[in-house]
Design a protein around this motif. Structure first.
Motif, short mmCIF file in Angstrom:
data_model
loop_
_atom_site.label_atom_id
_atom_site.label_comp_id
_atom_site.label_asym_id
_atom_site.label_seq_id
_atom_site.Cartn_x
_atom_site.Cartn_y
_atom_site.Cartn_z
N THR A 59 3.08 7.44 2.75
CA THR A 59 3.56 7.08 4.05
C THR A 59 2.36 4.95 3.54
O THR A 59 3.23 4.58 4.24
CB THR A 59 2.56 8.01 5.08
N THR A 60 1.41 5.65 3.65
CA THR A 60 1.14 4.35 2.54
C THR A 60 2.10 3.36 2.41
O THR A 60 2.30 1.71 2.53
CB THR A 60 -0.20 4.40 2.00
N ASN A 61 2.27 3.56 1.13
CA ASN A 61 3.61 2.58 0.50
C ASN A 61 4.72 2.12 1.32
O ASN A 61 5.14 1.08 1.60
CB ASN A 61 4.12 3.43 -0.39
N ASP A 62 5.28 2.91 2.58
CA ASP A 62 6.56 2.65 2.87
C ASP A 62 5.80 1.21 3.93
O ASP A 62 6.32 0.72 4.34
CB ASP A 62 7.23 4.18 3.68
N LEU A 63 4.61 1.80 4.66
CA LEU A 63 4.34 0.94 5.42
C LEU A 63 4.07 -0.72 4.42
O LEU A 63 4.73 -1.50 5.17
CB LEU A 63 2.97 1.18 6.35
N MET A 64 3.73 -0.58 3.73
CA MET A 64 3.36 -2.15 2.68
C MET A 64 4.92 -2.27 2.59
O MET A 64 4.56 -4.12 2.77
CB MET A 64 2.43 -0.93 1.47
N ALA A 65 5.53 -1.68 2.28
CA ALA A 65 6.43 -2.38 1.94
C ALA A 65 7.64 -3.06 3.11
O ALA A 65 8.30 -3.96 2.92
CB ALA A 65 7.81 -1.32 1.43
N ALA A 66 7.55 -2.36 4.46
CA ALA A 66 7.71 -2.73 5.34
C ALA A 66 6.75 -4.11 5.64
O ALA A 66 7.23 -5.13 6.32
CB ALA A 66 7.86 -1.81 6.87
N LEU A 67 5.49 -4.27 5.96
CA LEU A 67 5.12 -5.70 5.75
C LEU A 67 5.58 -6.30 4.41
O LEU A 67 4.91 -7.20 4.95
CB LEU A 67 3.78 -4.83 6.33
N GLY A 68 6.28 -5.78 3.90
CA GLY A 68 5.69 -7.09 2.34
C GLY A 68 4.98 -7.15 1.59
O GLY A 68 3.94 -8.00 1.20
N CYS A 69 3.49 -6.52 1.40
CA CYS A 69 2.16 -6.40 1.07
C CYS A 69 1.97 -5.54 0.08
O CYS A 69 3.20 -4.25 0.10
CB CYS A 69 1.06 -5.95 1.70
N LYS A 70 1.42 -5.39 -1.19
CA LYS A 70 1.39 -5.42 -2.16
C LYS A 70 0.38 -5.13 -2.75
O LYS A 70 -0.19 -4.16 -3.84
CB LYS A 70 2.36 -5.73 -3.31
N THR A 71 -0.80 -5.67 -2.22
CA THR A 71 -2.69 -5.03 -2.48
C THR A 71 -3.42 -5.17 -1.13
O THR A 71 -2.37 -5.40 0.33
CB THR A 71 -2.54 -6.02 -3.33
N VAL A 72 -4.15 -4.69 -1.23
CA VAL A 72 -5.09 -4.41 -0.02
C VAL A 72 -6.18 -5.45 0.45
O VAL A 72 -5.85 -5.81 1.87
CB VAL A 72 -6.83 -3.79 -0.56
N ALA A 73 -5.44 -6.85 -0.07
CA ALA A 73 -5.85 -7.91 -0.09
C ALA A 73 -4.55 -8.94 0.49
O ALA A 73 -5.15 -9.05 1.79
CB ALA A 73 -6.46 -9.02 -1.14
#
Length: 481
Positions: free
Chosen positions: A254-268
């Motif tokens: 779930t986290t990985n899918d959300l990060m992909a949608a946001l264009g994020c790769k790190t917590v930063a």
């Protein structure tokens, strides 16, 4: 859940402020560890709204960090208005924010002969919505009806702010609790109640935690969290259980899918995303996928085994479910929308975990008594999401040597779809007849049901076996078990 119009929002959601001129009603002031809070009085009921139960709100660098324990404070503060809801869909109210960790207290103004039992409500909303600052969860009517009980409602972080796994990321080691922050917020609120409720006239040794849906899931998970049981003695769980959790694998996906949608790769990267974008994007991409996590640290990997082994044998439960749980989603989503959602969920679930024989058994079970073409799917998900968990919760708790009083709610709405749907009983137990939709208000039934709930909350452990449950009335007229 009740919405609020603009006229209600202006007075209800003004900001509570520090009182620096000494001009306040001393009879409405209660000194707590983290400040003195001044409430408001409606007839004989005093309410205290928007009391912080943490030292610092989880904003800025504290996003995705465990709640910071409150500290001694000699200040005097208003407790007149509900605080912000955790950020979620804007349809409820626009008074939302990451600074959302507050609670509310209602008590009668009559001087008690002894400390009053305390009932603490934890709201539902699929762990992604809801809050305490809405009309439905105002406890003024409950307190009027039960002046010998103190009622508390607490908030917690929701969705991606409260249940997002981050520890698997390259820079995620400093966020070990992110996947279960909402539960830790609840635990901190319960600690505040335990250490401060005596100042309101409450008994810290007779606290019942109580919730519905995700709130019921929450109150059945709290006994599994190390150190939490010291803050309560009893649990009331309406339509929720530890089955409302994710595995580590599910939550990481779930986290990985959300990060992909946001264009994020790190917590930063994620820290740079504003909260509104974070929540709106999660609603679009991972809705109904964010739940507390069986991480083996905050929650056990197998909650049922923990209960069966006696982890909560000293906690007494009142819990159960509604006959037509999933029908509310059929009604709220529209029939076609529900059928499409159910078909998608079934396809994914069956493809991953079920054998052909298991699938055939389930489909046969779901078709029993079906009238409408959506009935089988409603029955399937009603049982798998709610009813099965309630039965298993009762079985596991008693297997572990604890007590569990179990009910089955069958009172039907006049709405031909909803019937005895999820959430139908909530306006009843909160004494809000104006919130009941689709059927006449049965005052006698409603008061009797509340009497059962409050009797359970009031009773000491030694008294539970002799509580007057009015079983005959419920069994014969309303089919409560």
């Amino acid at each position: 859940m009740s919405g609020l119009n603009e006229e209600q929002l202006i007075p209800q959601y003004a900001e509570n402020k520090a009182i620096i001129d000494g001009n306040y009603d001393k009879s409405l002031a209660v000194k707590c560890i983290n400040g003195t809070y001044v409430g408001t009085k409606t007839e004989n009921i005093i309410s205290y709204k928007g009391i912080p139960f943490v030292d610092q709100q989880p904003v800025g660098k504290l996003r995705w960090k465990a709640p910071i324990e409150y500290t001694p404070n000699d200040g005097i503060y208003e407790a007149y208005y509900f605080a912000k809801l955790s950020i979620q869909d804007l349809s409820v109210t626009d008074h939302q924010g990451e600074d959302c960790l507050y609670l509310n207290v209602w008590r009668s103004d009559e001087a008690p002969n002894q400390k009053k039992p305390v009932m603490v409500w934890i709201h539902g909303g699929a762990f992604m919505a809801g809050g305490t600052g809405v009309d439905l969860f105002d406890c003024t009517s409950l307190a009027k009806e039960n002046p010998d009980v103190i009622f508390v409602t607490v908030a917690y972080r929701l969705g991606a702010l409260g249940f997002l796994h981050l520890a698997h990321l390259a820079d995620g080691k400093d966020y070990p609790d992110a996947q279960n922050l909402g539960l830790l917020d609840q635990k901190m609120a319960l600690k505040w109640v335990h250490e401060n409720i005596a100042a309101f006239g409450g008994d810290p040794d007779n606290v019942t935690i109580w919730g519905e849906s995700a709130g019921a899931g929450s109150v059945t998970m709290q006994p599994l969290i190390k150190g939490s049981q010291q803050y309560f003695k009893k649990v009331i769980a309406q339509s929720g259980a530890p089955s409302q959790t994710n595995s580590l694998e599910e939550t990481i996906a779930t986290t990985n899918d959300l990060m992909a949608a946001l264009g994020c790769k790190t917590v930063a990267d994620m820290m740079k995303v504003d909260a509104r974008t974070l929540i709106d994007t999660s609603a679009e991409t991972v809705a109904l996928r964010m739940f507390p996590v069986r991480d083996g640290r905050i929650l056990p990997l197998d909650p049922w085994e923990a209960y069966s082994s006696g982890i909560a044998k000293d906690i007494t439960f009142l819990q159960g479910c509604n006959k037509d749980e999933m029908n509310c989603f059929v009604a709220d989503w529209t029939i076609d929308g529900f059928k499409a959602w159910a078909a998608d969920r079934k396809t994914k679930k069956y493809a991953q975990v079920l054998t052909d024989e298991e699938r055939a058994k389930i489909e046969s079970f779901c078709k029993e008594g079906a009238v409408e073409d959506w009935d089988p799917d409603s029955r399937l998900f009603g049982h798998s999401w709610f009813i099965d968990g309630a039965i298993k919760m009762s079985e596991s708790q008693t297997m572990g040597g604890g007590k569990s009083y179990t009910y089955f709610y069958r009172v039907e709405s006049s709405n031909p779809i909803r019937k005895s749907a999820h959430f139908e009983e909530v306006p009843i137990v909160f004494a809000h007849p104006e919130q009941i939709e689709g059927r006449p208000y049965d005052a006698t039934f409603s008061k009797t049901m509340r009497k059962m709930w409050v009797q359970f909350g009031k009773a000491k452990e030694a008294d539970l076996k002799i509580v007057d449950w009015d079983r005959t009335y419920f069994l014969t007229k309303y089919y409560m078990l």
